[in-house]
Design a protein around this motif. Structure first.
Motif, mmCIF file in Angstrom:
data_model
loop_
_atom_site.group_PDB
_atom_site.id
_atom_site.type_symbol
_atom_site.label_atom_id
_atom_site.label_comp_id
_atom_site.label_asym_id
_atom_site.label_seq_id
_atom_site.Cartn_x
_atom_site.Cartn_y
_atom_site.Cartn_z
ATOM 1 N N THR A 1 0.737 -1.030 -0.004
ATOM 2 C CA THR A 1 0.008 -0.195 -0.082
ATOM 3 C C THR A 1 0.936 1.254 0.109
ATOM 4 O O THR A 1 2.266 1.241 0.328
ATOM 5 C CB THR A 1 -0.845 -0.014 1.330
ATOM 6 O OG1 THR A 1 -0.147 0.051 2.309
ATOM 7 C CG2 THR A 1 -1.684 -1.231 1.165
ATOM 8 N N GLU A 2 0.288 2.448 -0.207
ATOM 9 C CA GLU A 2 0.952 3.593 -0.160
ATOM 10 C C GLU A 2 1.616 4.001 1.050
ATOM 11 O O GLU A 2 2.394 4.647 1.408
ATOM 12 C CB GLU A 2 0.047 4.746 -0.722
ATOM 13 C CG GLU A 2 0.972 5.883 -1.076
ATOM 14 C CD GLU A 2 0.049 7.148 -1.880
ATOM 15 O OE1 GLU A 2 0.452 8.229 -2.082
ATOM 16 O OE2 GLU A 2 -0.955 6.670 -2.195
ATOM 17 N N GLU B 1 2.890 12.460 -5.733
ATOM 18 C CA GLU B 1 1.871 11.721 -5.423
ATOM 19 C C GLU B 1 1.272 10.973 -6.704
ATOM 20 O O GLU B 1 0.936 9.631 -6.644
ATOM 21 C CB GLU B 1 0.646 12.327 -4.662
ATOM 22 C CG GLU B 1 1.077 12.991 -3.456
ATOM 23 C CD GLU B 1 1.309 11.753 -2.596
ATOM 24 O OE1 GLU B 1 0.534 10.780 -2.370
ATOM 25 O OE2 GLU B 1 2.123 12.032 -1.565
ATOM 26 N N LEU C 1 4.880 2.035 1.467
ATOM 27 C CA LEU C 1 5.833 2.244 0.574
ATOM 28 C C LEU C 1 7.137 3.018 1.114
ATOM 29 O O LEU C 1 8.298 2.513 0.969
ATOM 30 C CB LEU C 1 5.399 3.209 -0.566
ATOM 31 C CG LEU C 1 6.043 3.472 -1.870
ATOM 32 C CD1 LEU C 1 6.446 1.974 -2.266
ATOM 33 C CD2 LEU C 1 5.536 4.021 -2.742
ATOM 34 N N LEU D 1 3.091 2.450 -8.139
ATOM 35 C CA LEU D 1 2.806 1.442 -7.086
ATOM 36 C C LEU D 1 1.720 0.323 -7.885
ATOM 37 O O LEU D 1 1.636 -0.795 -7.401
ATOM 38 C CB LEU D 1 2.194 2.082 -5.939
ATOM 39 C CG LEU D 1 1.893 1.330 -4.739
ATOM 40 C CD1 LEU D 1 2.982 0.508 -4.180
ATOM 41 C CD2 LEU D 1 1.322 1.928 -3.777
ATOM 42 N N SER D 2 0.657 1.083 -8.623
ATOM 43 C CA SER D 2 -0.065 0.196 -9.077
ATOM 44 C C SER D 2 0.316 -0.619 -9.985
ATOM 45 O O SER D 2 -0.161 -1.889 -10.357
ATOM 46 C CB SER D 2 -1.444 1.012 -9.708
ATOM 47 O OG SER D 2 -0.939 2.079 -10.851
ATOM 48 N N ALA E 1 10.710 7.051 -2.372
ATOM 49 C CA ALA E 1 9.425 7.394 -2.593
ATOM 50 C C ALA E 1 8.873 8.414 -1.921
ATOM 51 O O ALA E 1 8.045 8.990 -2.408
ATOM 52 C CB ALA E 1 8.322 6.151 -2.546
ATOM 53 N N LYS F 1 3.982 8.323 -7.288
ATOM 54 C CA LYS F 1 3.732 7.079 -6.527
ATOM 55 C C LYS F 1 2.688 6.017 -6.803
ATOM 56 O O LYS F 1 2.793 4.963 -6.901
ATOM 57 C CB LYS F 1 3.431 7.538 -5.046
ATOM 58 C CG LYS F 1 4.934 7.959 -4.219
ATOM 59 C CD LYS F 1 4.551 8.009 -2.912
ATOM 60 C CE LYS F 1 4.845 9.660 -2.383
ATOM 61 N NZ LYS F 1 4.469 10.058 -1.198
ATOM 62 N N LYS F 2 1.501 6.748 -7.057
ATOM 63 C CA LYS F 2 0.366 6.022 -7.319
ATOM 64 C C LYS F 2 0.524 5.288 -8.581
ATOM 65 O O LYS F 2 -0.182 4.089 -8.672
ATOM 66 C CB LYS F 2 -1.103 6.853 -7.599
ATOM 67 C CG LYS F 2 -1.421 7.457 -6.154
ATOM 68 C CD LYS F 2 -2.683 8.177 -6.215
ATOM 69 C CE LYS F 2 -2.978 8.718 -4.709
ATOM 70 N NZ LYS F 2 -4.176 9.818 -4.855
#
Length: 126
Positions: A5-6, A21, A9, A28-29, A16, A24-25
């Motif tokens: 999850t964020e 943002e 991270l 991460l996805s 990170a 990161k999203k």
């Protein structure tokens, strides 16, 4: 459900914190989707296969995906360029995510064994 999850991270990839943002999203996805594609689903965690290890593997995938994209994008015009000139002395892994694949292999095996019906374990000859 995601492997990493964020909120997790910064623990597994401290660099990170400096990222935007949106980046990161995005990465991460992608890293979670990559791991989900290799494993096939969410396995049941155990002492032999702890959740922290899969989070570390997804964080490594996050790092590889983020570095690969940033290193090849021209910050001025947005064009994708070579990260380094090609030549004899340039060492680049043919597939940098192969390390992540090896890290996720035990989780893939565990997930497959947990979700295999008994009829799929062999063949009966009549």
């Amino acid at each position: 459900m995601a492997f990493l999850t964020e909120g997790d991270l910064p623990t597994y990839y401290p660099a990170a914190v400096k990222m935007s943002e949106d980046d990161k999203k995005k990465y991460l996805s992608r890293a979670n989707a990559y791991a989900f594609g290799i494993v096939g689903g969410i396995p049941t965690y155990s002492v032999q296969l702890p959740e922290a290890q899969i989070k570390a593997a997804v964080a490594l995938a996050f790092e590889i995906l983020a570095e690969g994209q940033d290193a090849q994008t021209n910050s001025v015009n947005g064009n994708i360029t070579e990260a380094a000139p090609t030549g004899f002395y340039v060492r680049k892994a043919s597939d940098p995510l192969a390390v992540v694949d090896k890290m996720l292999l035990p989780y893939k095996s565990a997930f497959e064994s947990q979700n295999t019906a008994s009829a799929e374990n062999g063949v009966i000859f009549l």
